[in-house]
Design an enzyme around this catalytic site. Structure first.
Site, mmCIF file in Angstrom:
data_model
loop_
_atom_site.group_PDB
_atom_site.id
_atom_site.type_symbol
_atom_site.label_atom_id
_atom_site.label_comp_id
_atom_site.label_asym_id
_atom_site.label_seq_id
_atom_site.Cartn_x
_atom_site.Cartn_y
_atom_site.Cartn_z
ATOM 1 N N SER A 1 -90.141 9.117 60.223
ATOM 2 C CA SER A 1 -88.937 9.067 59.401
ATOM 3 C C SER A 1 -87.704 8.953 60.298
ATOM 4 O O SER A 1 -87.592 7.995 61.063
ATOM 5 C CB SER A 1 -88.887 10.290 58.486
ATOM 6 O OG SER A 1 -87.920 10.126 57.477
ATOM 7 N N ASP B 1 -93.108 4.873 49.197
ATOM 8 C CA ASP B 1 -92.054 5.430 50.050
ATOM 9 C C ASP B 1 -90.808 4.558 49.947
ATOM 10 O O ASP B 1 -90.905 3.334 50.102
ATOM 11 C CB ASP B 1 -92.549 5.471 51.499
ATOM 12 C CG ASP B 1 -91.554 6.068 52.472
ATOM 13 O OD1 ASP B 1 -90.442 6.466 52.060
ATOM 14 O OD2 ASP B 1 -91.890 6.134 53.663
ATOM 15 N N HIS C 1 -94.063 9.174 51.389
ATOM 16 C CA HIS C 1 -93.315 9.554 52.577
ATOM 17 C C HIS C 1 -93.690 10.982 52.993
ATOM 18 O O HIS C 1 -93.861 11.853 52.157
ATOM 19 C CB HIS C 1 -91.816 9.486 52.285
ATOM 20 C CG HIS C 1 -90.960 9.679 53.491
ATOM 21 N ND1 HIS C 1 -90.609 8.640 54.319
ATOM 22 C CD2 HIS C 1 -90.391 10.796 54.027
ATOM 23 C CE1 HIS C 1 -89.853 9.105 55.299
ATOM 24 N NE2 HIS C 1 -89.714 10.407 55.145
#
Length: 322
Positions: A168, A263, A293
């Protein structure tokens, strides 16, 4: 494939427990919300969701100096009984939107990569926005990577076989550190592992609206975070060290990019893979079709996490072999 039922149920419950979504808070409330979530993840039962440290690793905690002298906590994982052997090394940057998270949330991932790939993993607690806005986090991550390279003998690692990885916001930081190392001509980075990275803080990509209301990360989270990351700074969101998609990609290290079908950041990974390939960089792109995610931080809920960590370990073994 649909989102696994256990993930859907977990998210329905967690939303009622987590009353202050971190990345939807104003800057002055970010730290309180982040600390509240951290306390939840430290509950004894949390390990059923976020996983445990791999039993085949040894772990050392220490501090290293950033360029300005500030001590940065790092956690170093090595395969069990590897003392006295010089290992390849991977520097890890945790996720959390540049405003939240810590090295503990990467414990399962980092220790498992160390055990499966036969590498040392150095995971860093870089300073967070809004207290330390851009370019603070990438500079801390670069400083850590450079320190690891310069202290290879002390750490019993091979500075010529050094990789970076992150998920991320950490994936963004790993991509940025690869650029910094190329631009500043040190240290040599041999590979990058980017797990559902954010690569463009200027334009919204289609997956951000398509998956705006999926578990873990929402479209609103994605839209709000840059304001906190750049809090009080005049920096351009298109700066390549913030939005690596907008930089030059020639002569960057080979990359493994993992994405999740459900995501908001899914398309960030695919467009970055295209940009790297266009610049002649070797890329492996894997999209996990039943994942959301944050899957690598949720091995107890997302079986795909184990497939993903095996792929990352295989890639690192291949790229960092003598």
């Amino acid at each position: 494939m649909p989102i696994p039922l256990r993930m859907t149920v977990f998210w329905a419950v967690f939303r009622h427990v987590d009353r202050m979504p971190v990345m939807q808070q104003p800057p002055e409330r970010i730290r309180a919300a982040s600390d509240a979530r951290r306390r939840l993840l430290r509950l004894p039962t949390a390990s059923l969701v976020i996983g445990r440290r791999h039993g085949g690793t040894d772990v050392v905690d220490r501090e290293i100096p950033a360029a300005d002298g500030t001590p940065l906590p790092v956690r170093i994982y090595r395969p069990r009984d590897s003392a006295g052997r010089r290992l390849p090394v991977v520097v890890n940057f945790h996720g959390g939107g540049w405003v939240s998270g810590d090295i503990r949330q990467s414990e399962w991932w980092c220790s498992t990569v160390a055990a499966l790939a036969g590498v040392a993993v150095v995971s860093v607690d870089y300073r967070l926005a809004p207290e330390h806005p851009f370019p603070g986090p990438p500079e801390d991550c670069y400083d850590t990577t450079l320190w690891v390279s310069e202290h290879a003998d002390e750490l019993e690692v091979d500075a010529e076989r050094l990789a970076v990885m992150g998920d991320s916001a950490g994936g963004n930081l790993a991509a940025v550190v690869s650029m910094m190392a190329r631009d500043r001509e040190r240290p040599p980075v041999a590979a990058q592992v980017l797990v559902y990275p954010s690569v463009d803080l200027v334009d919204a990509l289609p997956s951000e609206s398509e998956n705006a209301n999926r578990p873990i990360l929402t479209g609103k989270d994605v839209a709000n975070t840059p304001d906190v990351y750049f809090h009080g700074t005049p920096a351009d969101r298109g700066d390549p060290y913030a939005s690596p998609l907008r930089g030059k990609h020639e002569n960057l290290p080979p990359a493994l990019i993992q994405t999740a079908e459900f995501d908001p950041l899914r398309d960030h990974g695919s467009v970055y893979a295209e940009a790297l390939r266009a610049a002649g960089v070797s890329v492996r792109l894997t999209n996990y079709v039943d994942a959301v995610h944050g899957y690598l931080s949720l091995p107890g809920l997302m079986p795909v996490a184990r497939q993903a960590v095996a792929e990352a370990a295989e890639f690192l073994r291949e790229q960092l072999r003598p």
